[in-house]
Design a protein around this motif. Structure first.
Motif, short mmCIF file in Angstrom:
data_model
loop_
_atom_site.label_atom_id
_atom_site.label_comp_id
_atom_site.label_asym_id
_atom_site.label_seq_id
_atom_site.Cartn_x
_atom_site.Cartn_y
_atom_site.Cartn_z
N SER A 60 20.80 3.20 3.91
CA SER A 60 21.83 2.87 4.90
C SER A 60 21.91 3.83 6.07
O SER A 60 22.54 3.52 7.08
N THR A 61 21.33 5.01 5.93
CA THR A 61 21.35 5.98 7.02
C THR A 61 19.97 6.62 7.15
O THR A 61 19.20 6.63 6.19
N PRO A 62 19.67 7.16 8.32
CA PRO A 62 18.37 7.82 8.49
C PRO A 62 18.35 9.28 8.08
O PRO A 62 17.31 9.93 8.20
N ILE A 63 19.47 9.80 7.59
CA ILE A 63 19.55 11.24 7.33
C ILE A 63 19.50 11.59 5.86
O ILE A 63 19.41 12.75 5.50
N GLY A 64 19.57 10.59 4.97
CA GLY A 64 19.63 10.89 3.55
C GLY A 64 18.27 11.14 2.92
O GLY A 64 18.19 11.75 1.86
N TYR A 65 17.21 10.63 3.58
CA TYR A 65 15.88 10.75 3.00
C TYR A 65 14.90 11.09 4.10
O TYR A 65 14.96 10.56 5.20
N GLN A 66 13.92 11.97 3.79
CA GLN A 66 13.06 12.52 4.82
C GLN A 66 12.19 11.46 5.50
O GLN A 66 11.93 11.54 6.71
N THR A 67 11.73 10.47 4.76
CA THR A 67 10.90 9.44 5.38
C THR A 67 11.71 8.62 6.38
O THR A 67 11.20 8.22 7.43
N ASN A 68 12.98 8.36 6.07
CA ASN A 68 13.85 7.67 7.03
C ASN A 68 14.03 8.49 8.29
O ASN A 68 14.01 7.95 9.40
N ASN B 245 5.86 11.00 -1.04
CA ASN B 245 5.92 9.88 -0.10
C ASN B 245 6.04 10.29 1.37
O ASN B 245 5.74 9.51 2.26
N THR B 246 6.47 11.52 1.64
CA THR B 246 6.59 11.94 3.03
C THR B 246 5.24 11.98 3.74
O THR B 246 5.11 11.41 4.84
N PRO B 247 4.19 12.64 3.20
CA PRO B 247 2.90 12.58 3.90
C PRO B 247 2.33 11.17 3.98
O PRO B 247 1.61 10.86 4.93
N VAL B 248 2.64 10.32 3.00
CA VAL B 248 2.17 8.93 3.08
C VAL B 248 2.72 8.27 4.35
O VAL B 248 1.99 7.64 5.12
N VAL B 249 4.01 8.43 4.58
CA VAL B 249 4.65 7.82 5.76
C VAL B 249 4.15 8.47 7.04
O VAL B 249 3.86 7.78 8.03
N ILE B 250 4.00 9.79 7.02
CA ILE B 250 3.56 10.49 8.23
C ILE B 250 2.15 10.07 8.64
O ILE B 250 1.88 9.80 9.81
N VAL B 251 1.26 9.98 7.66
CA VAL B 251 -0.13 9.63 7.97
C VAL B 251 -0.25 8.16 8.39
O VAL B 251 -1.02 7.82 9.30
N LEU B 252 0.52 7.27 7.76
CA LEU B 252 0.40 5.85 8.06
C LEU B 252 1.14 5.42 9.32
O LEU B 252 0.81 4.38 9.89
N THR B 253 2.11 6.21 9.77
CA THR B 253 2.93 5.79 10.91
C THR B 253 2.11 5.48 12.17
O THR B 253 2.29 4.42 12.77
N PRO B 254 1.21 6.37 12.63
CA PRO B 254 0.42 6.01 13.82
C PRO B 254 -0.40 4.74 13.62
O PRO B 254 -0.54 3.94 14.54
N LEU B 255 -0.91 4.54 12.41
CA LEU B 255 -1.68 3.35 12.12
C LEU B 255 -0.79 2.11 12.17
O LEU B 255 -1.19 1.06 12.70
N ILE B 256 0.43 2.22 11.64
CA ILE B 256 1.36 1.10 11.65
C ILE B 256 1.73 0.73 13.09
O ILE B 256 1.82 -0.45 13.44
N ILE B 257 1.91 1.74 13.94
CA ILE B 257 2.23 1.47 15.34
C ILE B 257 1.07 0.71 16.00
O ILE B 257 1.29 -0.25 16.76
N LEU C 207 8.26 -0.03 10.81
CA LEU C 207 8.40 1.36 10.34
C LEU C 207 9.50 1.53 9.30
O LEU C 207 9.35 2.31 8.36
N ILE C 208 10.62 0.84 9.44
CA ILE C 208 11.64 0.90 8.38
C ILE C 208 11.09 0.31 7.08
O ILE C 208 11.27 0.92 6.01
N PRO C 209 10.40 -0.83 7.10
CA PRO C 209 9.78 -1.30 5.85
C PRO C 209 8.79 -0.30 5.26
O PRO C 209 8.70 -0.17 4.03
N LEU C 210 8.06 0.41 6.10
CA LEU C 210 7.14 1.45 5.60
C LEU C 210 7.91 2.52 4.84
O LEU C 210 7.53 2.90 3.72
N ILE D 8 0.83 -1.21 0.00
CA ILE D 8 0.00 0.00 0.00
C ILE D 8 0.86 1.25 0.00
O ILE D 8 0.58 2.22 -0.71
N ALA D 9 1.94 1.27 0.79
CA ALA D 9 2.83 2.43 0.81
C ALA D 9 3.50 2.63 -0.55
O ALA D 9 3.65 3.76 -1.02
#
Length: 593
Positions: free
Chosen positions: A546-554, A113-125, A139-142, A103-104
């Protein structure tokens, strides 16, 4: 001013820009624009030259796609996706993981993709809790699936639009809407298989920030008590009053409009001070029965109760467009505005439990808050914080959903048939969703990530300086000297790996702006078609695993999932290597040299 030294100066400035990007001493957009100011002051660029970057269609298209994404969110389209996801997940972790990633991926192909991750994160939790796993397992797979989806269409990510803008500015044919879809889908399928067959076993089981309270007594109530005139507690410290016990925790002393929390140990109480205590319901009743707390004024009260209300504990992540970014916790007045207290802050792989009031907040920071449910609701409604504790019901304009979807489909369809440039189509789509009420003007403007846009403008100016001074040509010639005699596929692999490594340390958009023109020049010098090299830049600049800083969703899930930096290395580095090999092999199949 720098005659004969322009090239060394530009490279020295580029090195400084990279260092500042990595140290995060200043926001990336400020660093990029600051470098342009230096180039203007030294005469390497003149003002008229730099202003031409604002005619580049890519930033305009990116801004308009932010608005279209906001309209889809505002009309409940993402909410529908969330409900579908909940039904598909069931009680199986593997089924939930597959559903989340598919779905993501699909959603991120057609909206930012940033709002997709932001909106789905609470639901994924919430889904993670229901299937009995830590949210860090999902959350990393998301985030990775959202990146996969962004690779499959021109509008899937701002990086693709930006590379297209660079191509057009170099008089190359525009990249079509679905030109990269087939190789992108192959990479996405490879990424999905890796995550399901191997990557999921490398995912850690991390505790979220709310786990900090696990070993503390359960706190259900906050009570606010006033020190009246003639109280025996006047001129006593909290320790001397005996109010702070094993079962009752004094959180704050409020004097006028000021919090004295940081001086609780030595503050002597005055008449009119309000003491905020935290305790359970039983202790409150016990204190009331003993006459130490009066919820109603008595004849001769020592402590007069002002209020007591049931509280909730919740985690909230700083939103990308939050007004809290760049401010200290002590200056955002959560207690005064919402009656909420910050218990802890999570940043990167560090939980900060003390002295967090002076921390300057960033996007992705997670706050652990406690206070009334009404205060939490008001804070969420203001949009500065994203509730990670539970899925949020947002006021949506569901009746406008068909208009928003039809607008997106029209933009995609017309772009696919190359009716007009994507920037014009996106602009028309954004105006349509605003005029039809899918999203109001204020929310539309707020949805635009202006930091990204000005980062792009700054790096476009820097890229212009590299071409003008000959620095880009010199770099291309040096690369040719290193790869001379190798096959074009090897050279393509070098471009891919260089882009990938750079995008793991600095913004993917900044890397795309810098590397795309060099890739075009390299292809021209070697006599190859530039298309496969541009595709390599496009895919590699998005493939930040490989890092959490290269992409906003990470960056967002980094804090939300309580990850450590090394977690991304363990899961993402093998995936990056696989992508590099597969992309280098399949790109020439679709885009011959």
């Amino acid at each position: 001013m720098l005659a004969g030294f322009e090239i060394p100066f530009v490279f020295a400035l580029l090195a400084l820009v990279f260092v500042l990007f990595m140290t995060e001493r200043f926001p990336p957009d400020v660093v990029a624009l600051g470098s342009v100011v230096i180039l203007l002051l030294t005469g390497i660029l003149d003002t008229d030259e730099f202003l031409t970057v604002f005619s580049n269609g890519a930033p305009i298209a990116i801004a308009m796609m932010f608005i279209l994404s906001s309209a889809l969110e505002n009309t409940g389209c993402l909410e529908v996706i969330g409900k579908v996801l909940t039904r598909l997940a069931g009680k199986s972790f593997l089924l939930a993981l597959v559903s989340v990633m598919i779905i993501a991926l699909v959603a991120s192909a057609f909206m930012n993709n940033t709002p997709v991750v932001i909106v789905l994160t609470p639901l994924i939790i919430s889904i993670a809790r229901s299937v009995g796993v830590a949210s860090s397992k999902m959350l990393i797979p998301l985030s990775f699936a959202a990146i996969f989806g962004g690779m499959t269409t021109l509008i899937g990510t701002s990086t693709n639009l930006l590379v297209n803008g660079v191509a057009v500015s170099h008089n190359l044919p525009a990249i079509h809407m679905f030109e990269m879809t087939l190789p992108g889908l192959i990479l996405a399928a490879v990424g999905m298989c890796y995550m399901l067959l191997a990557g999921r076993f490398l995912l850690p089981a991390r505790h979220s920030l709310a786990g900090l309270l696990d070993n503390q007594p359960k706190r259900q109530f906050i009570a606010e008590l006033m020190i009246p005139q003639q109280s025996r507690y006047i001129d006593q410290t909290i320790a001397e009053t005996g109010l702070d016990t094993e079962k009752t925790n004094v959180l704050d002393v409020i004097r006028g409009h000021w919090s004295l929390r940081h001086a609780l140990g030595h503050t002597k109480l005055r008449a009119g001070d309000r003491v905020v205590v935290e305790t359970n319901a039983g202790e409150l009743l016990h204190l009331k029965e003993n006459g130490e707390i009066h919820f109603k004024p008595s004849e001769d009260p020592t402590v007069e109760g002002i209020s007591a209300e049931a509280t909730v504990t919740m985690e909230g992540s700083i939103a990308p467009d939050s007004s809290f970014i760049g401010k200290r916790i002590e200056t955002i007045a959560l207690r005064r505005k919402y009656g909420l207290y910050v218990l802890a802050v999570h940043r990167n792989d560090t939980d900060i439990k003390k002295d967090f009031d002076r921390i300057v907040l960033r996007f992705g920071d997670t706050l652990l808050l406690e206070g009334s449910a009404e205060g939490v609701a008001r804070l969420m409604a203001d949009g500065d914080l994203i509730n990670l504790s539970e899925p949020q019901e947002q006021p949506v304009r569901k009746e406008k959903a068909p208009i928003a979807l039809l607008t997106l489909i029209t933009v995609v369809g017309l772009a696919a048939f190359n009716v007009m440039p994507i920037a014009g189509l996106a602009l028309a789509g954004a105006v349509t969703v605003i005029m039809t009420g899918c999203v109001d003007t204020d929310r539309a403007y707020k949805s635009i990530d202006w930091n990204i846009l000005f980062l792009i403008f700054g790096m476009l100016g820097f890229s212009m300086a590299m071409e003008k001074t000959g620095a880009a040509l010199w770099l291309v010639q040096e690369i040719i000297g290193l790869v001379d005699g190798y096959s074009p596929m090897v050279i393509l692999g070098v471009v891919y790996v260089l882009t990938w490594i750079m995008t793991e340390t600095i913004s993917n958009n900044a890397v795309a702006v810098l590397i795309a023109p060099i890739a075009i020049a390299l292809a021209d010098q070697l006599g190859f078609d530039s298309r496969p090299f541009l595709m390599a830049v496009m895919f590699a600049a998005s493939a930040s695993f490989s890092t959490p800083i290269g992409y906003q969703t990470n960056t967002f899930v980094y804090s939300a999932g309580g990850y450590k930096f090394t977690d991304f290395m363990k899961v993402g580095l093998p995936l990056n290597i696989i992508f590099a090999v597969v992309a280098t092999y399949i790109i020439p199949m679709f885009f011959p040299f």
